[in-house]
Enzyme design. Structure first.
Site, PDB file in Angstrom:
ATOM      1  N   ASP A 121       2.381   3.982  -6.838  1.00 62.47           N
ATOM      2  CA  ASP A 121       2.514   2.585  -7.264  1.00 62.47           C
ATOM      3  C   ASP A 121       1.612   2.260  -8.448  1.00 62.47           C
ATOM      4  O   ASP A 121       0.757   3.065  -8.841  1.00 62.47           O
ATOM      5  CB  ASP A 121       2.214   1.640  -6.083  1.00 62.47           C
ATOM      6  CG  ASP A 121       0.959   2.033  -5.303  1.00 62.47           C
ATOM      7  OD1 ASP A 121       0.160   2.833  -5.817  1.00 62.47           O
ATOM      8  OD2 ASP A 121       0.782   1.535  -4.176  1.00 62.47           O
ATOM      9  N   HIS A 166       0.702  -1.300   5.270  1.00 61.09           N
ATOM     10  CA  HIS A 166       1.507  -0.955   4.087  1.00 61.09           C
ATOM     11  C   HIS A 166       1.274   0.496   3.673  1.00 61.09           C
ATOM     12  O   HIS A 166       0.203   1.054   3.862  1.00 61.09           O
ATOM     13  CB  HIS A 166       1.322  -1.943   2.924  1.00 61.09           C
ATOM     14  CG  HIS A 166       0.030  -1.897   2.177  1.00 61.09           C
ATOM     15  ND1 HIS A 166      -0.612  -3.045   1.775  1.00 61.09           N
ATOM     16  CD2 HIS A 166      -0.728  -0.898   1.724  1.00 61.09           C
ATOM     17  CE1 HIS A 166      -1.701  -2.726   1.108  1.00 61.09           C
ATOM     18  NE2 HIS A 166      -1.805  -1.425   1.064  1.00 61.09           N
ATOM     19  N   GLU A 226       4.877  -3.782   1.696  1.00 55.51           N
ATOM     20  CA  GLU A 226       4.235  -4.704   2.624  1.00 55.51           C
ATOM     21  C   GLU A 226       5.107  -4.892   3.873  1.00 55.51           C
ATOM     22  O   GLU A 226       6.285  -4.505   3.884  1.00 55.51           O
ATOM     23  CB  GLU A 226       4.039  -6.062   1.924  1.00 55.51           C
ATOM     24  CG  GLU A 226       3.143  -6.003   0.677  1.00 55.51           C
ATOM     25  CD  GLU A 226       1.649  -5.923   0.994  1.00 55.51           C
ATOM     26  OE1 GLU A 226       1.261  -5.389   2.051  1.00 55.51           O
ATOM     27  OE2 GLU A 226       0.855  -6.407   0.151  1.00 55.51           O
TER      28      GLU A 226
HETATM   29  C1  GLP Z   1      -3.793  -0.064  -1.757  1.00 55.00           C
HETATM   30  C2  GLP Z   1      -2.761   0.992  -2.231  1.00 55.00           C
HETATM   31  C3  GLP Z   1      -2.348   1.906  -1.107  1.00 55.00           C
HETATM   32  C4  GLP Z   1      -3.578   2.329  -0.332  1.00 55.00           C
HETATM   33  C5  GLP Z   1      -4.149   1.129   0.396  1.00 55.00           C
HETATM   34  C6  GLP Z   1      -5.427   1.413   1.173  1.00 55.00           C
HETATM   35  O1  GLP Z   1      -3.342  -1.355  -1.839  1.00 55.00           O
HETATM   36  N1  GLP Z   1      -1.597   0.463  -2.867  1.00 55.00           N
HETATM   37  O2  GLP Z   1      -1.645   3.028  -1.646  1.00 55.00           O
HETATM   38  O3  GLP Z   1      -3.247   3.307   0.611  1.00 55.00           O
HETATM   39  O4  GLP Z   1      -4.275   0.006  -0.434  1.00 55.00           O
HETATM   40  O5  GLP Z   1      -6.551   1.455   0.344  1.00 55.00           O
HETATM   41  P1  GLP Z   1      -7.945   2.029   0.799  1.00 55.00           P
HETATM   42  O6  GLP Z   1      -7.773   3.519   0.846  1.00 55.00           O
HETATM   43  O7  GLP Z   1      -8.905   1.623  -0.277  1.00 55.00           O
HETATM   44  O8  GLP Z   1      -8.247   1.460   2.132  1.00 55.00           O
END
Ligand code: GLP
Length: 240
Positions: free
Chosen positions: A66, A137, A142
Site C-alpha cells: 500500500d 486490517h 479496513e
Molecule cells: C499500517 C499498514 C499495515 C501495517 C499496520 C500495522 O497502517 N498499512 O500494512 O501492517 O498498519 O502497523 P505496525 O506494524 O506499526 O503495528
C-alpha cells in the site's frame, strides 16, 4: 496454518530465514512487502544476511501492499521512503524491480488497475509479508472490506489515522486515503507470512486466527489461506 512464537528477536531471525530460503529456492521470487513498525527488525536481519553474502536480491521483484494518497514520495512518512530507508537502499535489488502503488497518480483508479495488472503480469506473488492493524486490517483493508476486493483506493478509519499519527507531526497530517492491494490480491499470494509483536496485538491476533471468518476482521480471511505462516512474539500470542 503454522504458528511460531518466541521472543521478538527470535522471530525476526526466523522470519528473515524464511524469506532467504524462499529466495534460495527461487532466485526470481516475487515478494509482497509490508510497512509499519513490525517488520523493521526483520528487514534489518535480511540486510545483515545480504551483507554476509547469504542472499542476493538481484533477481527478486517486490510489490508493496500500500501507499498513502497525496503525500510526495520524498516525504519521510511515505511508504516509498520507508522502504528505501529500511530495506531497498541496503540490498542489491535493482530499482526497477521494486513496485509500490503511486499515491500521486493523476488518475488513481487507473493506477489501481495498473498495479493489479503488474502483479498478475509478474506471475503473481510468491511470498507476501503482512503486519496487522489493531482493528484487523491487512494492507489498508479496513473492517468490512469485501473479501473479493482487488487493488483500490481506500478510506482510512479514524482509529487507523490515530494509530499512524505517531509517525507524523500531528493527526491532521495523516492522509485520509491510501491505495492498497485488495484482500483478494493478498489471498492470491502462494505463501503468506503474518507478523505481529506486542501485547497490544494479542486481542486482534486471537480474533483473526481463532475467531469467526468475517469481513469485520479482515485478517480472519487468512484462516482460509492454504499456506500461512504466523510469527508472533510471546506477548502477541498471549490470548491464543
Ligand atoms: C499500517 C499498514 C499495515 C501495517 C499496520 C500495522 O497502517 N498499512 O500494512 O501492517 O498498519 O502497523 P505496525 O506494524 O506499526 O503495528
Amino acid at each position: 496454518m503454522h504458528i511460531f512464537t518466541g521472543t521478538a528477536q527470535e522471530w525476526d531471525h526466523k522470519a528473515a530465514l524464511e524469506i532467504v530460503q524462499q529466495i534460495k529456492d527461487k532466485p526470481d521470487t516475487v515478494l509482497g512487502l509490508a510497512t509499519g513498525s513490525t517488520p523493521v527488525n526483520m528487514y534489518r536481519r535480511l540486510i545483515e544476511m545480504h551483507r554476509a553474502g547469504q542472499v542476493s536480491f538481484s533477481k527478486v521483484k517486490t510489490f508493496n501492499l500500500d501507499e498513502y494518497v497525496g503525500i510526495p514520495r520524498e516525504h519521510p512518512c511515505s511508504y516509498y521512503y520507508f522502504m528505501q530507508e529500511n530495506l531497498f537502499s541496503d540490498i542489491d535489488i535493482p530499482p526497477e524491480s521494486v513496485s509500490l502503488p503511486d499515491g500521486n497518480a493523476p488518475d488513481l483508479e487507473e493506477e489501481c488497475r495498473r498495479y493489479e495488472k503488474k502483479i498478475a503480469d509478474s506471475g503473481g506473488i510468491d511470498l507476501q509479508v503482512l503486519g496487522i492493524g489493531h482493528n484487523g486490517h491487512i494492507g489498508f483493508n479496513e473492517p468490512n472490506t469485501p473479501f473479493e476486493s482487488v487493488t483500490g483506493i481506500v478510506d482510512l478509519t479514524q482509529s487507523t489515522i490515530k494509530a499512524n499519527s505517531r509517525f507524523f507531526e500531528s493527526e491532521d497530517q495523516v492522509p485520509r486515503q491510501a491505495v492498497s492491494m485488495g484482500i483478494k490480491t493478498i489471498m492470491h499470494a502462494r505463501k503468506i507470512i503474518l507478523l505481529a509483536k506486542g501485547a497490544d496485538k494479542a486481542d486482534i491476533i486471537q480474533k483473526a486466527l481463532q475467531g469467526p471468518i468475517t469481513p469485520e476482521v479482515p485478517a480472519s480471511v487468512l484462516q482460509l489461506h492454504p499456506n500461512l505462516l504466523v510469527f508472533l512474539d510471546n506477548e502477541a500470542a498471549a490470548r491464543l
